[in-house]
Design a protein around this motif. Structure first.
Motif, PDB file in Angstrom:
ATOM      1  N   CYS A 256      -1.099  -2.225 -10.140  1.00 45.83           N
ATOM      2  CA  CYS A 256      -2.427  -2.836  -9.971  1.00 45.83           C
ATOM      3  C   CYS A 256      -2.372  -4.327 -10.261  1.00 45.83           C
ATOM      4  CB  CYS A 256      -3.450  -2.163 -10.880  1.00 45.83           C
ATOM      5  SG  CYS A 256      -3.874  -0.495 -10.363  1.00 45.83           S
TER       6      CYS A 256
ATOM      7  N   PHE B 297      -7.281  -5.557  -4.848  1.00 44.97           N
ATOM      8  CA  PHE B 297      -8.028  -4.334  -5.152  1.00 44.97           C
ATOM      9  C   PHE B 297      -8.005  -3.381  -3.953  1.00 44.97           C
ATOM     10  CE2 PHE B 297     -11.903  -1.862  -4.722  1.00 44.97           C
ATOM     11  CZ  PHE B 297     -11.882  -1.129  -5.896  1.00 44.97           C
TER      12      PHE B 297
ATOM     13  N   THR C 249       0.838  -1.202   0.000  1.00 36.46           N
ATOM     14  CA  THR C 249       0.000   0.000   0.000  1.00 36.46           C
ATOM     15  C   THR C 249       0.874   1.253   0.000  1.00 36.46           C
ATOM     16  OG1 THR C 249      -1.758  -1.172   1.160  1.00 36.46           O
ATOM     17  CG2 THR C 249      -1.826   1.223   1.251  1.00 36.46           C
TER      18      THR C 249
ATOM     19  N   ILE D 155      -9.357   1.342 -11.235  1.00 36.84           N
ATOM     20  CA  ILE D 155      -8.457   0.347 -10.642  1.00 36.84           C
ATOM     21  C   ILE D 155      -8.958  -1.061 -10.950  1.00 36.84           C
ATOM     22  CG2 ILE D 155      -7.597  -0.598  -8.463  1.00 36.84           C
ATOM     23  CD1 ILE D 155      -7.545   2.334  -7.438  1.00 36.84           C
TER      24      ILE D 155
ATOM     25  N   CYS E 299      -5.285   5.987  -3.679  1.00 34.46           N
ATOM     26  CA  CYS E 299      -6.037   7.141  -3.153  1.00 34.46           C
ATOM     27  C   CYS E 299      -5.173   7.987  -2.217  1.00 34.46           C
ATOM     28  CB  CYS E 299      -7.308   6.681  -2.438  1.00 34.46           C
ATOM     29  SG  CYS E 299      -8.603   6.136  -3.569  1.00 34.46           S
TER      30      CYS E 299
ATOM     31  N   LYS F 144     -11.895   6.397  -8.543  1.00 31.23           N
ATOM     32  CA  LYS F 144     -10.792   5.440  -8.649  1.00 31.23           C
ATOM     33  C   LYS F 144     -11.220   3.969  -8.679  1.00 31.23           C
ATOM     34  CE  LYS F 144      -6.900   7.746  -8.913  1.00 31.23           C
ATOM     35  NZ  LYS F 144      -6.052   7.578 -10.088  1.00 31.23           N
ATOM     36  N   PRO F 145     -12.248   3.563  -7.941  1.00 32.15           N
ATOM     37  CA  PRO F 145     -12.549   2.126  -7.918  1.00 32.15           C
ATOM     38  C   PRO F 145     -12.764   1.512  -9.301  1.00 32.15           C
ATOM     39  CG  PRO F 145     -13.804   3.225  -6.215  1.00 32.15           C
ATOM     40  CD  PRO F 145     -13.128   4.296  -7.031  1.00 32.15           C
TER      41      PRO F 145
ATOM     42  N   ASN G 151      -4.545  -1.821  -3.604  1.00 33.73           N
ATOM     43  CA  ASN G 151      -4.344  -0.894  -4.727  1.00 33.73           C
ATOM     44  C   ASN G 151      -5.136   0.394  -4.506  1.00 33.73           C
ATOM     45  OD1 ASN G 151      -2.549  -2.230  -6.520  1.00 33.73           O
ATOM     46  ND2 ASN G 151      -4.195  -3.536  -7.246  1.00 33.73           N
ATOM     47  N   TYR G 152      -6.412   0.237  -4.197  1.00 29.91           N
ATOM     48  CA  TYR G 152      -7.302   1.390  -4.026  1.00 29.91           C
ATOM     49  C   TYR G 152      -6.810   2.293  -2.895  1.00 29.91           C
ATOM     50  CZ  TYR G 152     -11.531   4.027  -2.874  1.00 29.91           C
ATOM     51  OH  TYR G 152     -12.424   5.037  -2.598  1.00 29.91           O
ATOM     52  N   THR G 153      -6.483   1.689  -1.764  1.00 27.41           N
ATOM     53  CA  THR G 153      -6.039   2.480  -0.612  1.00 27.41           C
ATOM     54  C   THR G 153      -4.745   3.230  -0.929  1.00 27.41           C
ATOM     55  OG1 THR G 153      -7.051   0.864   0.879  1.00 27.41           O
ATOM     56  CG2 THR G 153      -5.425   2.365   1.838  1.00 27.41           C
TER      57      THR G 153
END
Length: 196
Positions: A75, A88, A57, A180, A96, A176-177, A91-93
């Motif tokens: 990703c 996911f 992260t 990603i 962002c 973003k979700p 990646n997202y955290t």
């Protein structure tokens, strides 16, 4: 002879060092078999426990602020290492957090920072987006939602505009979700075709 500012040279050196560290890790991983076996790679990361997810992260966050490798590659790595759900999530955290940091850095440093980090060609290509405030927010949201533009640059560019923190954060967290997930699924499908 046109000399670059010292700040730009320092950033180029930092990026180059980061790139060479990535190459060295890749060579080590290839030689030890960690990068040639998905099972070995997952076992190595699994042995780190929660620290593996936290480190990944952090890597993804830093990757946005100081781009070393293409974001889509991160990703793919997240999904390969942690599976679709946790990959996911990490990646997202990370992305962002990195996007918010890029906005904060640009908000503090202003437009001169863009010229230190990005090519004049990229800056010129998107400069007209900022000419009308409402237009920029719409174009920025669309670009974040669809993985078609250089997100890292656009996050920095947004920081040099009058866009509010609230609007920027909402666009990042909500936009973003999809991008990603699209990157992760698409690159995972390509990876599976190559490996199998």
């Amino acid at each position: 002879m046109n000399q670059q500012p010292i700040e730009k040279r320092v950033l180029q050196i930092v990026s180059a060092v980061g790139f060479f560290i990535c190459v060295a890790v890749a060579v080590w991983g290839w030689q030890t078999g960690v990068l040639t076996s998905q099972e070995r790679l997952q076992k190595l990361v699994g042995s780190l426990g929660l620290a593996g997810g936290v480190l990944f992260t952090v890597f993804q966050a830093v990757q946005v602020v100081i781009p070393i490798l293409p974001g889509g590659l991160g990703c793919l790595v997240g999904v390969i290492l942690f599976g679709p759900l946790w990959g996911f999530a990490y990646n997202y955290t990370g992305i962002c957090i990195g996007s918010l940091l890029a906005f904060a850095v640009a908000r503090t440093c202003g437009k001169p920072l863009l010229h230190l980090l990005f090519s004049e060609k990229t800056i010129e290509k998107y400069r007209h987006w900022t000419e009308e405030r409402d237009r920029f927010a719409k174009l920025f949201a669309l670009a974040i939602f669809l993985p078609v533009a250089p997100d890292d640059f656009l996050c920095y560019l947004a920081g040099t505009t009058e866009m509010s923190w609230r609007k920027y954060t909402a666009i990042i967290l909500l936009g973003k979700p999809f991008a990603i997930a699209l990157y992760s699924l698409g690159l995972t499908a390509v990876w599976n075709l190559i490996v199998h």
